[in-house]
Write an enzyme that holds these catalytic residues in place. Structure first.
Site, PDB file in Angstrom:
ATOM      1  CB  CYS A   1      15.393 -35.341  12.250  1.00 28.10           C
ATOM      2  SG  CYS A   1      15.476 -33.545  12.475  1.00 28.10           S
TER       3      CYS A   1
ATOM      4  CG  HIS B   1      16.687 -36.460  16.941  1.00 30.85           C
ATOM      5  ND1 HIS B   1      17.579 -36.943  16.007  1.00 30.85           N
ATOM      6  CD2 HIS B   1      16.421 -35.176  16.583  1.00 30.85           C
ATOM      7  CE1 HIS B   1      17.858 -35.990  15.132  1.00 30.85           C
ATOM      8  NE2 HIS B   1      17.169 -34.907  15.458  1.00 30.85           N
TER       9      HIS B   1
ATOM     10  CD  GLU C   1      18.330 -40.229  17.308  1.00 28.65           C
ATOM     11  OE1 GLU C   1      18.854 -39.366  16.591  1.00 28.65           O
ATOM     12  OE2 GLU C   1      17.144 -40.591  17.179  1.00 28.65           O
TER      13      GLU C   1
ATOM     14  CB  SER D   1      46.514 -44.575  28.363  1.00 29.87           C
ATOM     15  OG  SER D   1      45.150 -44.994  28.393  1.00 29.87           O
ATOM     16  N   GLY D   2      46.328 -47.097  30.604  1.00 24.46           N
ATOM     17  CA  GLY D   2      45.734 -47.400  31.897  1.00 24.46           C
ATOM     18  C   GLY D   2      44.248 -47.140  31.916  1.00 24.46           C
ATOM     19  N   GLY D   3      43.743 -46.520  30.840  1.00 23.82           N
ATOM     20  CA  GLY D   3      42.317 -46.279  30.727  1.00 23.82           C
ATOM     21  C   GLY D   3      41.569 -47.538  30.331  1.00 23.82           C
ATOM     22  CB  VAL D   4      37.918 -48.232  30.214  1.00 27.10           C
ATOM     23  CG1 VAL D   4      37.031 -49.421  29.850  1.00 27.10           C
ATOM     24  CG2 VAL D   4      37.639 -47.760  31.624  1.00 27.10           C
ATOM     25  CG  ASP D   5      38.413 -46.595  25.636  1.00 21.21           C
ATOM     26  OD1 ASP D   5      37.439 -47.164  26.174  1.00 21.21           O
ATOM     27  OD2 ASP D   5      38.411 -45.392  25.331  1.00 21.21           O
TER      28      ASP D   5
ATOM     29  CB  SER E   1      42.590 -51.782  30.246  1.00 17.92           C
ATOM     30  OG  SER E   1      43.354 -50.804  30.912  1.00 17.92           O
TER      31      SER E   1
END
Length: 510
Positions: free
Chosen positions: A82, A169, A171, A222-226, A228
């Site tokens: 682009c 694009h 991607e 926080s208990g989230g994936v990241d 953890s």
């Protein structure tokens, strides 16, 4: 300094990091750098190829973005996408001007000359356009490889110098064979598929050990994936120097605080320090309606709470966060991408803080985080939880956050997740949640007029969160969600479904 197989120079496109993600999916380590990075910094990375991303500027404008001229004298393969394509044309003497017909959306790509770049790509395929400028003539030394209905020079190249230019694009998922083209470019560069989460984990563990030494790390979860995965990675690297802290900010979903404590203590074997700061957060959010102010208040309060806890322990020097590549791009930390919204965990720490940041996931994408979690031994139910934002339910309530609005939203959100799980749709979607609109509407329940809250269901399909489409849920499922929420949650009399895609909308409403 880690070498990069391919460097992606960021000229400001919101899709830029998708380029790196697509290459990494194929085992090729791609890294982003600002468009104006010095040639010395580029050489230090020892890349095998360079990609020039898209961007919002025009090459003929006074404030146009240009990379170091040395990029074109390294003798490396270069792919311009682009804006990057227009830059290649401009640098090689071709005229670039505003397009008479702007192209946004799908277009048919017609290959007119086969070459290694198009290996495995059919003669005609769908690609994704997003541009308002046009290359009006072929640069000297280049030849046309493909065209589209509105672009005579949709793909052109100097095959001898291995310079390739694309108007579309590749991607973006809408480009049917975009992954194949990027894979072919990587092969042209001589790249091998050596990037994986196993090797990343080993290198990151070693890097953490070397950086931390005998100091301690405070890890916010926080208990989230990241968070953890960050905690698991740190537990592998520095188990004796890790302090894991969970803050209940009062903005969590139903029973989430209890679930987080059980997950870390029982499933991860982590000694968790739990802090109930819900009253503090809610008091500071009182009367605040602006979403950016809410995010800033929540982020600053998190930091304050962590700092207070850190001072109870000796030798705490670092704070670990689960910042991802997608957080960085939306906060415009890399290159010249325009800011979409700030993220609570992007932008560094305030000067008054006494510890430094550790962000081991900062350069990887959500799908890579999930693979890393599995590599570290986390269970699939942890790794494949739906994303949950750090600011929690505060950014899913339009306007002011208070205990009554939180209670309404929690009850509706539980019903949505229950229905998705019982119908088998939860694992098919990227993210699902309710938004309390804080807008009342007229309804009729029994023989009585009601004037109560409306709630919006937001369910999306995505692979990385950079782009997303609304989930095509069955009407019966949507009807069940609506019926249950209206019947079971006092104070809600209307349910709507968000059918916006990202872009132009974001996944979260605030």
């Amino acid at each position: 300094m880690k070498n990069a197989d391919i460097l992606v120079l960021d000229f400001g496109s919101q899709y830029t990091q998708l380029i790196a993600r697509r290459l990494r999916e194929q085992g090729v380590y791609a890294e982003l750098m600002p468009f104006n990075v010095s040639i010395e910094a580029i050489k230090a990375k020892n890349p095998k190829g360079i990609i020039l991303s898209g961007g919002p500027a025009s090459v003929y404008a006074k404030d146009a973005y240009f990379c170091d001229e040395g990029v074109f004298t390294l003798g490396l393969p270069v792919l311009g996408i682009c804006y990057g394509m227009q830059l290649l044309a401009h640098k090689n003497g071709a005229d670039v001007a505003p397009a008479g017909h702007k192209e946004y959306g799908k277009a048919n790509l017609n290959i007119v000359k086969k070459c290694d770049f198009f290996k495995g790509v059919p003669d005609t395929s769908v690609v994704w356009m997003s541009h308002s400028d046009k290359v009006n003539e072929l640069p000297q030394g280049f030849e046309v490889l493909a065209n589209s209905e509105n672009s005579e020079f949709c793909v052109f190249a100097n095959l001898d110098k291995k310079l390739y230019a694309l108007q579309f694009h590749p991607e973006v998922a809408h480009s049917e064979f975009g992954d194949t083209m990027l894979k072919n470019f990587a092969k042209i560069c001589g790249c091998e598929s050596t990037w994986n989460m196993g090797s990343f984990a080993k290198k990151e563990v070693q890097a953490i050990r070397e950086k931390v030494g005998n100091d301690k790390v405070l890890c916010a979860v926080s208990g989230g994936v990241d968070s953890s995965v960050v905690a698991a990675l740190l537990a592998h690297a520095i188990p004796d120097n890790l302090i894991v802290v969970f803050v209940d900010n009062g903005l969590l979903r139903t029973n989430e605080a209890k679930q987080v404590e059980e997950m870390f203590k029982l499933k991860l074997g982590v000694n968790l320090i739990s802090i109930d700061a819900s009253e503090l957060f809610l008091s500071r959010l009182k009367g605040v309606r602006d979403p950016e102010k809410k995010r800033k208040i929540i982020g600053e309060t998190f930091i304050e709470v962590f700092d207070k806890e850190a001072k109870k322990h000796s030798n705490v020097k670092y704070l670990a966060q689960g910042t991802l590549y997608t957080d960085v791009i939306e906060s415009s930390v890399v290159g010249s991408s325009k800011t979409i919204k700030s993220h609570h965990n992007v932008g560094g720490l305030p000067e008054w803080m006494e510890f430094e940041l550790i962000e081991p996931l900062r350069e990887i994408f959500k799908d890579e985080v999930r693979r890393l979690g599995l590599e570290l031994g986390l269970s699939r139910d942890i790794v494949y939880r739906h994303p949950f934002p750090g600011p929690g339910l505060a950014i899913r309530i339009m306007g002011e956050v208070n205990t009554s609005s939180l209670e309404l939203l929690r009850k509706a959100d539980v019903i949505l997740r229950e229905e998705l799980k019982s119908s088998g749709w939860y694992d098919k979607t990227w993210q699902a949640f309710c938004v309390l609109l804080n807008v009342n509407s007229v309804g009729v329940m029994g023989d009585n007029r009601t004037y109560e809250n409306a709630v919006c269901l937001r369910v999306v399909d995505a692979s990385d969160g950079m782009t997303a489409s609304f989930s095509r849920l069955p009407y019966d499922l949507l009807e069940n969600c609506s019926r249950r929420i209206i019947n079971e949650v006092d104070g809600i009399n209307r349910v709507v479904y968000d059918i916006s895609s990202k872009p132009p909308a974001t996944i979260e409403w605030e």
